[in-house]
Design a protein around this motif. Structure first.
Motif, PDB file in Angstrom:
ATOM      1  N   VAL A  28       0.764  -1.166  -0.265  1.00 55.71           N
ATOM      2  CA  VAL A  28       0.035   0.176  -0.165  1.00 55.71           C
ATOM      3  C   VAL A  28       0.817   1.218  -0.046  1.00 55.71           C
ATOM      4  O   VAL A  28       1.693   1.270   1.245  1.00 55.71           O
ATOM      5  N   GLY A  29       0.795   2.073  -1.212  1.00 56.46           N
ATOM      6  CA  GLY A  29       1.410   3.281  -1.190  1.00 56.46           C
ATOM      7  C   GLY A  29       0.920   4.329  -0.971  1.00 56.46           C
ATOM      8  O   GLY A  29      -0.294   4.621  -1.221  1.00 56.46           O
ATOM      9  N   THR A  30       1.667   5.607  -0.145  1.00 55.65           N
ATOM     10  CA  THR A  30       1.142   6.817   0.172  1.00 55.65           C
ATOM     11  C   THR A  30       1.881   7.767  -0.187  1.00 55.65           C
ATOM     12  O   THR A  30       3.189   7.905  -0.048  1.00 55.65           O
ATOM     13  N   PHE A  31       1.450   8.656  -1.178  1.00 63.04           N
ATOM     14  CA  PHE A  31       2.186   9.533  -1.350  1.00 63.04           C
ATOM     15  C   PHE A  31       1.211  10.877  -1.524  1.00 63.04           C
ATOM     16  O   PHE A  31      -0.052  10.947  -2.111  1.00 63.04           O
ATOM     17  N   ARG A  32       1.645  12.126  -1.456  1.00 59.60           N
ATOM     18  CA  ARG A  32       0.883  13.261  -1.431  1.00 59.60           C
ATOM     19  C   ARG A  32       0.451  13.981  -2.570  1.00 59.60           C
ATOM     20  O   ARG A  32       1.680  13.938  -3.502  1.00 59.60           O
ATOM     21  N   LYS A  33      -0.680  14.314  -2.875  1.00 62.86           N
ATOM     22  CA  LYS A  33      -0.974  14.559  -4.476  1.00 62.86           C
ATOM     23  C   LYS A  33      -1.395  16.210  -4.355  1.00 62.86           C
ATOM     24  O   LYS A  33      -1.590  16.714  -5.653  1.00 62.86           O
ATOM     25  N   LEU A  34      -1.321  16.915  -3.513  1.00 63.45           N
ATOM     26  CA  LEU A  34      -1.785  18.199  -3.487  1.00 63.45           C
ATOM     27  C   LEU A  34      -0.536  18.967  -3.304  1.00 63.45           C
ATOM     28  O   LEU A  34       0.324  18.903  -2.428  1.00 63.45           O
ATOM     29  N   SER A  35      -0.252  19.962  -4.294  1.00 63.42           N
ATOM     30  CA  SER A  35       0.963  20.863  -4.227  1.00 63.42           C
ATOM     31  C   SER A  35       0.317  22.443  -4.313  1.00 63.42           C
ATOM     32  O   SER A  35      -0.486  22.721  -5.078  1.00 63.42           O
ATOM     33  N   VAL A  36       1.149  23.274  -3.538  1.00 64.37           N
ATOM     34  CA  VAL A  36       0.812  24.617  -3.780  1.00 64.37           C
ATOM     35  C   VAL A  36       1.974  25.543  -4.202  1.00 64.37           C
ATOM     36  O   VAL A  36       3.039  25.229  -3.817  1.00 64.37           O
ATOM     37  N   PHE A  37       1.561  26.310  -5.188  1.00 64.36           N
ATOM     38  CA  PHE A  37       2.469  27.469  -5.644  1.00 64.36           C
ATOM     39  C   PHE A  37       2.028  28.760  -5.034  1.00 64.36           C
ATOM     40  O   PHE A  37       0.916  29.103  -5.577  1.00 64.36           O
ATOM     41  N   GLU A  38       2.836  29.360  -4.246  1.00 65.83           N
ATOM     42  CA  GLU A  38       2.506  30.488  -3.557  1.00 65.83           C
ATOM     43  C   GLU A  38       3.360  31.742  -3.443  1.00 65.83           C
ATOM     44  O   GLU A  38       4.662  31.473  -3.054  1.00 65.83           O
ATOM     45  N   ILE A  39       3.117  32.791  -3.801  1.00 67.81           N
ATOM     46  CA  ILE A  39       3.669  34.020  -3.442  1.00 67.81           C
ATOM     47  C   ILE A  39       2.819  34.985  -2.580  1.00 67.81           C
ATOM     48  O   ILE A  39       1.896  35.555  -3.024  1.00 67.81           O
ATOM     49  N   PRO A  40       2.788  34.778  -1.312  1.00 77.58           N
ATOM     50  CA  PRO A  40       1.945  35.681  -0.382  1.00 77.58           C
ATOM     51  C   PRO A  40       1.609  37.017  -0.828  1.00 77.58           C
ATOM     52  O   PRO A  40       2.683  37.879  -1.174  1.00 77.58           O
ATOM     53  N   GLY A  41       0.410  37.399  -1.126  1.00 72.80           N
ATOM     54  CA  GLY A  41       0.286  38.798  -1.561  1.00 72.80           C
ATOM     55  C   GLY A  41      -0.007  38.865  -3.085  1.00 72.80           C
ATOM     56  O   GLY A  41      -0.502  40.052  -3.610  1.00 72.80           O
ATOM     57  N   ASP A  42       0.493  37.976  -3.686  1.00 70.67           N
ATOM     58  CA  ASP A  42       0.409  38.042  -5.192  1.00 70.67           C
ATOM     59  C   ASP A  42      -0.414  36.968  -5.876  1.00 70.67           C
ATOM     60  O   ASP A  42      -1.095  37.203  -6.929  1.00 70.67           O
ATOM     61  N   ARG A  43      -0.114  35.689  -5.418  1.00 65.08           N
ATOM     62  CA  ARG A  43      -0.619  34.585  -6.196  1.00 65.08           C
ATOM     63  C   ARG A  43      -0.780  33.433  -5.208  1.00 65.08           C
ATOM     64  O   ARG A  43       0.054  33.186  -4.352  1.00 65.08           O
TER      65      ARG A  43
END
Length: 291
Positions: A28-43
């Motif tokens: 049973v494999g577990t890997f996170r599939k949600l990634s965040v691209f963030e520049i606070p205040g801009d995007r």
């Protein structure tokens, strides 16, 4: 497999993903599939993936570094549409590099992506990106996207979510949708990643990783199942072969002609001559007794 859902609402965005990649008997494999691209205040942008894990991880790395001929990257794209185009180009570049080699080993180039967020100066937007790098955008008529094992969790979203739904209600609905999927498909599993973004904040508003010890999710699982059973038991049983005025909830009235398609037995089979009596349920017997 996996299950991910993203919702675009007037109040912001909701993202939820599981983390299971293998569900074999002894692996049973577990890997996170949600990634965040963030520049606070801009995007603030979120990517969730389903499909071949090596492909999706390559795309995540590629899109974080890719620049277009015009000098645009996901970090300085002027709007979410351009950011989605850059992500689609990253998908195509990974396909060009790896698809032939994967195919020689019998592995299909398979990836699906939900991508959404907000860039300063425009509203929240949500996209679904396909293996060819093309994409579609969510609008008010279709406020959410699902990837992976979508069918189990779709009915509750269709009944509940609209653009006017609050972020808290949408988050609750997403978790119920995930619970339905977890219950019916072993290829989807805990822990979950949930991100809730409030419009115009331009930074992650709420994020939580949910495992089997999370009290709120355990409450959702037990309460939702109990309430569903209670509603089911509260529905009347069907009434067969009744006059419409005899009772409510008549499934088949006495003046309705309905017959199944019957396959005739071959001539070598002895068929006794019998008279078929109308089928009745306890409900019908009860109503007959009241006449």
């Amino acid at each position: 497999m996996t299950y991910c859902v993203g919702m675009r609402l007037n109040a912001g965005l909701v993202f939820l993903s599981d983390s299971r990649t293998n569900a074999g008997v002894d692996q049973v494999g577990t890997f996170r599939k949600l990634s965040v691209f963030e520049i606070p205040g801009d995007r603030m942008m979120v990517m969730m993936t389903a499909g071949n894990l090596s492909i999706s991880q390559s795309i995540r790395q590629m899109v974080s570094e890719l620049k277009t001929d015009a000098g645009h990257s996901i970090w300085n794209a002027p709007n979410m549409y351009e950011a989605a185009r850059i992500l689609g180009e990253a998908v195509r570049q990974v396909h060009q590099r790896d698809a032939e080699a994967l195919s020689s080993f019998g592995i299909e180039f398979n990836v699906s992506i939900i991508f959404g967020g907000q860039i300063k100066g425009e509203r929240c937007r949500l996209f679904q990106i396909y293996s060819a790098g093309n994409f579609i955008e969510s609008h008010d008529e279709n406020t959410y996207f699902q990837i992976g094992e979508a069918k189990y969790g779709k009915p509750i979203i269709d009944r509940v979510v609209s653009p006017a739904t609050s972020l808290d209600d949408a988050a609750k609905c997403a978790l119920i949708s995930m619970d339905s999927t977890l219950r019916s498909n072993v290829s989807v599993g805990l822990p979950l990643d949930m991100l809730v973004y409030e419009a115009d904040k331009l930074a992650v508003t709420h994020f939580v990783t949910i495992d089997e010890r999370n009290e709120y999710f355990q409450m959702i699982r037990s309460t939702w199942g109990h309430q569903l059973k209670s509603v089911f038991e509260g529905l009347d049983a069907p009434v067969w072969n009744a006059a419409p005025e005899t009772a409510g909830n008549v499934l088949h009235s006495a003046n309705t002609s309905s017959k199944p398609v019957r396959v005739a037995p071959p001539g070598s089979v002895a068929v006794p001559k019998v008279t078929r009596a109308p089928l009745q349920t306890l409900s019908q017997q009860f109503y007959d007794g009241q006449q």
